[in-house]
Design a protein around this motif. Structure first.
Motif, mmCIF file in Angstrom:
data_model
loop_
_atom_site.group_PDB
_atom_site.id
_atom_site.type_symbol
_atom_site.label_atom_id
_atom_site.label_comp_id
_atom_site.label_asym_id
_atom_site.label_seq_id
_atom_site.Cartn_x
_atom_site.Cartn_y
_atom_site.Cartn_z
ATOM 1 N N LEU B 20 2.368 10.643 -4.860
ATOM 2 C CA LEU B 20 3.559 10.960 -5.644
ATOM 3 C C LEU B 20 3.289 10.807 -7.138
ATOM 4 C CD1 LEU B 20 6.585 11.567 -5.299
ATOM 5 C CD2 LEU B 20 6.973 9.143 -4.936
ATOM 6 N N THR B 21 2.467 9.846 -7.494
ATOM 7 C CA THR B 21 2.231 9.566 -8.918
ATOM 8 C C THR B 21 0.760 9.753 -9.295
ATOM 9 O OG1 THR B 21 2.026 7.210 -8.427
ATOM 10 C CG2 THR B 21 4.189 7.975 -9.130
ATOM 11 N N GLY B 23 -0.621 12.746 -10.168
ATOM 12 C CA GLY B 23 -0.766 14.050 -10.813
ATOM 13 C C GLY B 23 0.418 14.915 -10.420
ATOM 14 N N VAL B 24 0.628 16.010 -11.147
ATOM 15 C CA VAL B 24 1.784 16.864 -10.871
ATOM 16 C C VAL B 24 1.586 17.570 -9.527
ATOM 17 C CG1 VAL B 24 3.139 18.824 -11.675
ATOM 18 C CG2 VAL B 24 2.217 17.199 -13.333
ATOM 19 N N ASP B 108 1.205 4.913 7.369
ATOM 20 C CA ASP B 108 0.279 4.390 6.350
ATOM 21 C C ASP B 108 -0.109 5.476 5.337
ATOM 22 O OD1 ASP B 108 0.426 1.848 7.363
ATOM 23 O OD2 ASP B 108 -1.311 2.075 8.668
ATOM 24 N N LEU B 110 1.944 7.855 4.424
ATOM 25 C CA LEU B 110 3.124 7.948 3.564
ATOM 26 C C LEU B 110 3.148 6.789 2.564
ATOM 27 C CD1 LEU B 110 5.786 9.433 2.944
ATOM 28 C CD2 LEU B 110 6.906 7.979 4.636
ATOM 29 N N ALA B 111 2.837 5.591 3.035
ATOM 30 C CA ALA B 111 2.806 4.414 2.148
ATOM 31 C C ALA B 111 1.793 4.623 1.026
ATOM 32 C CB ALA B 111 2.472 3.157 2.945
ATOM 33 N N VAL B 114 3.099 6.934 -1.606
ATOM 34 C CA VAL B 114 4.160 6.356 -2.443
ATOM 35 C C VAL B 114 3.599 5.318 -3.411
ATOM 36 C CG1 VAL B 114 6.239 4.911 -2.385
ATOM 37 C CG2 VAL B 114 5.989 6.801 -0.764
ATOM 38 N N SER B 115 2.594 4.578 -2.965
ATOM 39 C CA SER B 115 2.037 3.496 -3.780
ATOM 40 C C SER B 115 1.468 4.021 -5.094
ATOM 41 C CB SER B 115 0.937 2.784 -2.979
ATOM 42 O OG SER B 115 0.228 1.907 -3.832
ATOM 43 N N THR B 116 1.676 3.268 -6.151
ATOM 44 C CA THR B 116 1.118 3.673 -7.440
ATOM 45 C C THR B 116 -0.340 3.222 -7.543
ATOM 46 O OG1 THR B 116 1.773 1.648 -8.578
ATOM 47 C CG2 THR B 116 3.370 3.449 -8.560
ATOM 48 N N GLN B 117 -0.777 2.447 -6.557
ATOM 49 C CA GLN B 117 -2.143 1.917 -6.605
ATOM 50 C C GLN B 117 -3.109 2.656 -5.674
ATOM 51 O OE1 GLN B 117 -1.194 -2.163 -5.679
ATOM 52 N NE2 GLN B 117 0.368 -2.008 -7.237
#
Lengths: 122, 122
Positions: B20-21, B23-24, B108, B110-111, B114-117
């Motif tokens: 999700l975070t 890149g576009v 996992d 999906l997680a 979502v995670s920024t890391q």
């Protein structure tokens, strides 16, 4: 006490999210978690989060977001309102424009709630 | 090629999810991710996933799920259909009943999205 699924208070966001596979969720926990998922259950909002995260300095205003989405400013503002209410994005008004940032803690809490390997971090 | 947001094919599920975070996201990636979030954007479906994960042997049939939800069997079956289509839950027919399991790999993935890391694991 029931939490509306479409509008979270700051305390709800702080409390979110109990792990999805860490035991049977009660109704309130299920409603909180579903409300956060609902904020991301739209391709435009998913794209908005990715655009803001990728923006220079991790910050974007509505003026930066309408063109890449191909949507009107009122429509983008509506999507941003839902994202801010979910706690996944923060909003800061500076002069004429509102500036948005992704809330990494909220995304990481959500990731931990979804992961089957995470510890309880409520 | 556009992916419908309400029905994923198995290849979509296998391809899901781009971070999700990270890149576009393009429209197809945003639609895939939004479709998985939509499957969890309902308190009843969130509770169903938690009930199945907590069930003995990690497996539950519709007969185990109607009473704790307080919903009719057709309604629970409808929710389960959406969860299976999203790839988050698997279904196995054995005799009269269908048995459901949570798909930990899908949760996992999906997680991680979502995670920024997280690293890119598409």
């Amino acid at each position: 006490m029931t939490t509306a699924t479409t509008s979270l208070t700051s305390s709800d966001v702080a409390a979110c999210c109990s792990p999805l596979t860490g035991g049977v969720l009660d109704t309130t926990a299920a409603e909180r978690l579903a409300a956060v998922f609902k904020a991301l259950a739209d391709p435009a909002r998913v794209k908005l989060v990715s655009l803001i995260a990728a923006a220079e300095g991790g910050e974007a205003c509505i003026c930066d977001l309408t063109e890449p989405l191909g949507l009107s400013q009122p429509t983008v503002s509506h999507h941003m309102k839902l994202l801010v209410e979910s706690g996944l994005v923060t909003r800061e008004q500076r002069g004429k424009w509102a500036y948005y940032r992704v809330n990494p803690e909220a995304l990481d809490r959500l990731a931990a709630a979804v992961s089957t390997q995470s510890k309880y971090i409520n």
